[in-house]
Write a protein that holds these residues in place. Sequence first.
Motif, PDB file in Angstrom:
ATOM      1  N   ILE A  47       0.842  -1.198   0.000  1.00 47.63           N
ATOM      2  CA  ILE A  47       0.000   0.000   0.000  1.00 47.63           C
ATOM      3  C   ILE A  47       0.874   1.243   0.000  1.00 47.63           C
ATOM      4  N   LEU A  48       1.980   1.210   0.757  1.00 46.52           N
ATOM      5  CA  LEU A  48       2.912   2.337   0.784  1.00 46.52           C
ATOM      6  C   LEU A  48       3.489   2.592  -0.605  1.00 46.52           C
ATOM      7  N   ASP A  49       3.878   1.528  -1.302  1.00 48.65           N
ATOM      8  CA  ASP A  49       4.415   1.682  -2.661  1.00 48.65           C
ATOM      9  C   ASP A  49       3.408   2.386  -3.562  1.00 48.65           C
ATOM     10  N   PHE A  50       2.150   1.990  -3.451  1.00 44.24           N
ATOM     11  CA  PHE A  50       1.112   2.573  -4.304  1.00 44.24           C
ATOM     12  C   PHE A  50       0.907   4.053  -4.002  1.00 44.24           C
ATOM     13  N   LEU A  51       0.825   4.404  -2.717  1.00 41.21           N
ATOM     14  CA  LEU A  51       0.618   5.806  -2.340  1.00 41.21           C
ATOM     15  C   LEU A  51       1.812   6.665  -2.756  1.00 41.21           C
ATOM     16  N   ASP A  52       3.020   6.107  -2.628  1.00 36.60           N
ATOM     17  CA  ASP A  52       4.220   6.821  -3.042  1.00 36.60           C
ATOM     18  C   ASP A  52       4.213   7.044  -4.559  1.00 36.60           C
ATOM     19  N   PHE A  53       3.847   6.007  -5.318  1.00 36.63           N
ATOM     20  CA  PHE A  53       3.766   6.124  -6.773  1.00 36.63           C
ATOM     21  C   PHE A  53       2.702   7.152  -7.177  1.00 36.63           C
ATOM     22  N   LEU A  54       1.522   7.064  -6.553  1.00 35.02           N
ATOM     23  CA  LEU A  54       0.429   7.962  -6.893  1.00 35.02           C
ATOM     24  C   LEU A  54       0.790   9.418  -6.633  1.00 35.02           C
TER      25      LEU A  54
END
Length: 484
Positions: free
Chosen positions: A406-413
């Motif tokens: 989830i952290l990876d996704f929020l960072d990417f977004l």
Amino acid sequence: MPSGYMPKHGFPDGGIEGVCMSTSTEYAQSHGRAAWSGKLAFVLSAAASAVGLGAMWRFPYLAAKYGGGMFLLVYLVLVFTIGISLLLLENALGRKTGQSAIGAFRAFGKKFTFIGVLMSAVPFIILPYYCVIGGWVTKYLAAYAGGGADALTDGGMYFTNFIGNGPESVIFMLIFMAITYFIAALGVNNGLEKANFVMMPALIIIAAVIAVYALTMPGAMDGLAFYLVPDFSKFSPELVIAALGQTFFTLSLAMCIMVTYGSYLDKSTKLTSSVAQIAGSTFGVSLLAGLMIIPATFVTMGSGEAVAQNSGPSLMFVVLPQVFEGMGDIAGIVGTGFFVLVLFAALTSALSIVEACTSIVQDATHCSRGKAIAVVATWGTLMGIVVTLGYSSLSFIQPLGDGTTILDFLDFLSNSVMMPIVALLTCIFVGWIVGPKVIEEEVMLSAEFKLRKVWAFMIKYIAPVALVVILVAYVAQTFGLFSM
């Protein structure tokens, strides 16, 4: 547009033209908003925002990966061209309107509100996962300070076990959050300013001490030469893209922070010299971060390869403890000092994110600062718990494919998609819709702006192209279409 003109009550429907208020400070005071105590407080706080974890772990990794001195040279050029141009734009926009992002864009007409909404969403996305990482830093500082340095050098198992332990990870995240929200609740002058007056000098002193110590070790000069001497054979398009992205991220651009900080500024503050000092401070701390890490890895591991092959959490929580272990008896002291430094860097950036979110809530609801912070704290805590559990009980949620969190996704977004888009829209808005003159007049209220034509050219042509390149490259990299 006449200089010095300000809208009346919250910039309702009629746009910014034709209604007068002499300074953004008067607007802020009449609406109970904050104002900086002076230029030094603003510069120090803005620099503290920029000097976050990106400078501590991302910059040394990129410098090692892309040829050391060559990357440093390109980054320096970009910080003082594209970076400083965008920094000036956002601060001037905030000061002109006396509002955070939503109000700042809405001041020119309702149809532009969506840009402010997009910009305002960025800090709310970043806040939860940034505090999760802040919790990791807090855990490692506690481990070093408690004499547990040996346990941290097991090749990454300590870190993996910690983040996989949901309750323990949540506890340390909450400790980091409690410190952040406590300081924020004290207000801009008594909290944010005073904290930065302590943490920023301390951060620089600790970084300098560790860097000097690392450079005294046998073999460190080889690492220093690699880091500082440009090798022009290393120049490549990938290097430029990486340096562009680092410039963008480390200056806290398109995150609503600099617009908010600009809205607290008095009209007498010289924006040109202020943004130059902010950019210089950011570059200086990034330089120090590399001086701490790259020569030390040359000493303990024979080259900067360990840095070049590891970014983010892997570098900070797996590689560096092994580097410190190679320093012998002083390893625990260096490790403790280093994580105090990183904690200060994380706190100063987290405070700026909380401040941006608080200002957004206040401007939108006209509630008190205390209520706004309570809203921000509730959001950050609940979402932070979700992000933390993404490494344990919620690890089955893999938004970007196998192995992602989830952290990876929020960072990417936030970093790879929304920030470049918001910055691009801002450049188009100022460069082609309302016109650069709007910002130029605001800047010239307090200082000469001899380079205004260069700045306008940068905003209209150079920055938009660079931002499109960043957006395409980072999205393509995430989905395996491009490698950097």
